[in-house]
Design a protein around this motif. Structure first.
Motif, PDB file in Angstrom:
ATOM      1  N   ALA A 147      71.472  64.796   1.959  1.00  0.00           N
ATOM      2  CA  ALA A 147      71.811  65.279   3.299  1.00  0.00           C
ATOM      3  C   ALA A 147      70.797  66.324   3.764  1.00  0.00           C
ATOM      4  CB  ALA A 147      73.220  65.868   3.307  1.00  0.00           C
ATOM      5  N   TYR A 148      70.377  67.191   2.853  1.00  0.00           N
ATOM      6  CA  TYR A 148      69.388  68.225   3.174  1.00  0.00           C
ATOM      7  C   TYR A 148      68.067  67.595   3.597  1.00  0.00           C
ATOM      8  CZ  TYR A 148      66.090  72.090   2.408  1.00  0.00           C
ATOM      9  OH  TYR A 148      65.105  73.027   2.555  1.00  0.00           O
ATOM     10  N   ALA A 149      67.614  66.595   2.855  1.00  0.00           N
ATOM     11  CA  ALA A 149      66.348  65.930   3.177  1.00  0.00           C
ATOM     12  C   ALA A 149      66.433  65.209   4.526  1.00  0.00           C
ATOM     13  CB  ALA A 149      65.989  64.947   2.063  1.00  0.00           C
ATOM     14  N   ALA A 150      67.570  64.556   4.773  1.00  0.00           N
ATOM     15  CA  ALA A 150      67.745  63.837   6.039  1.00  0.00           C
ATOM     16  C   ALA A 150      67.778  64.809   7.215  1.00  0.00           C
ATOM     17  CB  ALA A 150      69.026  63.015   5.993  1.00  0.00           C
ATOM     18  N   PHE A 166      74.786  61.102  10.362  1.00  0.00           N
ATOM     19  CA  PHE A 166      76.205  61.298  10.092  1.00  0.00           C
ATOM     20  C   PHE A 166      76.351  61.948   8.720  1.00  0.00           C
ATOM     21  CE2 PHE A 166      80.325  59.769   8.446  1.00  0.00           C
ATOM     22  CZ  PHE A 166      81.154  60.221   9.467  1.00  0.00           C
ATOM     23  N   LEU A 167      76.866  63.168   8.703  1.00  0.00           N
ATOM     24  CA  LEU A 167      77.054  63.898   7.451  1.00  0.00           C
ATOM     25  C   LEU A 167      78.513  63.822   7.037  1.00  0.00           C
ATOM     26  CD1 LEU A 167      74.947  67.089   8.295  1.00  0.00           C
ATOM     27  CD2 LEU A 167      74.213  65.044   7.044  1.00  0.00           C
ATOM     28  N   TYR A 168      78.736  63.376   5.824  1.00  0.00           N
ATOM     29  CA  TYR A 168      80.100  63.221   5.327  1.00  0.00           C
ATOM     30  C   TYR A 168      80.175  63.798   3.922  1.00  0.00           C
ATOM     31  CZ  TYR A 168      84.379  61.026   3.604  1.00  0.00           C
ATOM     32  OH  TYR A 168      85.613  60.808   3.061  1.00  0.00           O
ATOM     33  N   GLY A 169      81.225  64.573   3.664  1.00  0.00           N
ATOM     34  CA  GLY A 169      81.375  65.123   2.318  1.00  0.00           C
ATOM     35  C   GLY A 169      82.548  66.075   2.251  1.00  0.00           C
ATOM     36  N   GLY A 170      82.763  66.600   1.076  1.00  0.00           N
ATOM     37  CA  GLY A 170      83.884  67.505   0.853  1.00  0.00           C
ATOM     38  C   GLY A 170      83.640  68.883   1.452  1.00  0.00           C
ATOM     39  N   VAL A 171      84.666  69.717   1.352  1.00  0.00           N
ATOM     40  CA  VAL A 171      84.598  71.077   1.880  1.00  0.00           C
ATOM     41  C   VAL A 171      83.586  71.892   1.080  1.00  0.00           C
ATOM     42  CG1 VAL A 171      85.920  73.196   2.259  1.00  0.00           C
ATOM     43  CG2 VAL A 171      86.993  70.967   2.657  1.00  0.00           C
ATOM     44  N   GLY A 172      82.764  72.675   1.778  1.00  0.00           N
ATOM     45  CA  GLY A 172      81.849  73.594   1.113  1.00  0.00           C
ATOM     46  C   GLY A 172      80.542  73.004   0.647  1.00  0.00           C
TER      47      GLY A 172
END
Length: 200
Positions: A147-150, A166-172
């Motif tokens: 996600a950081y690279a994108a 589109f960023l998807y993931g858990g909290v934090g």
């Protein structure tokens, strides 16, 4: 001959009074050629012609958001397209007309020519960016390195590879942080691109 001329004038006036305008299909056809497909579908196609009286043009859209976005980004394009076809447009207004064809009172907004330097629209509608959320203080780990690279690619590249990103993931894991970081990076470059932050 006089009656024939009056009859022709009456037909022309009716075509410009509302709902039917021989020039509007030509205008949209020209805009379709000059704009990319997504822009035309999202912002021009939902516009309905209301009236064209003398140098005053009135259009309608189904929502306030569409009205505001078109006034800001495409009203000048529409006005220019009319002028390119030989029509003089001194007043361009857009109002909100619901799907049941009811005009919502008080929703007419008139487009005014403004200098780009006076552009405060995006600041008015956007939530504030958090100065703590930048790429410099983002902690990269295995769960978020892709996600950081994108996000960096989107922020730094002239040609956007991920659209939408589109960023998807858990909290934090840094989704909000990365979105703010992209916006800060674009603002720092002082490019012509604008950034708006919305909660959904």
């Amino acid at each position: 001959m006089h009656l024939l001329e009056e009859g022709i004038k009456l037909v022309e006036d009716e075509k410009h009074q509302g709902g039917i305008d021989v020039s509007w299909p030509k205008i949209t056809s020209e805009l379709k050629k000059s704009l990319d497909k997504d822009t035309f579908q999202n912002w021009i196609k939902p516009i309905y012609f209301e009236s064209h009286i003398d140098t005053s043009l009135t259009l309608s859209v189904p929502t306030r958001f569409l009205r505001d976005w078109i006034i800001k980004n495409y009203a000048s394009v529409i006005k220019k397209a009319y002028m390119d076809q030989g029509h003089s447009i001194d007043k361009l207004a857009i109002l909100v007309k619901e799907n049941n064809n009811r005009i919502i009172p008080g929703t007419e907004v008139i487009y005014e020519d403004k200098d780009d330097d006076e552009d405060t629209y995006y600041d008015d509608i956007s939530a504030p960016l958090d100065p703590k959320f930048t790429f410099d203080n983002f902690i990269v780990g295995k769960p978020n390195e892709l996600a950081y690279a994108a996000a960096q690619r989107v922020a730094q590249s002239e040609v956007v590879s991920f659209n939408p990103l589109f960023l998807y993931g858990g909290v934090g894991l840094g989704k909000t942080h990365l979105m703010h970081a992209v916006a800060w990076n674009i603002k720092k470059k002082k490019s012509q691109k604008k950034c708006c932050l919305f909660n959904s």
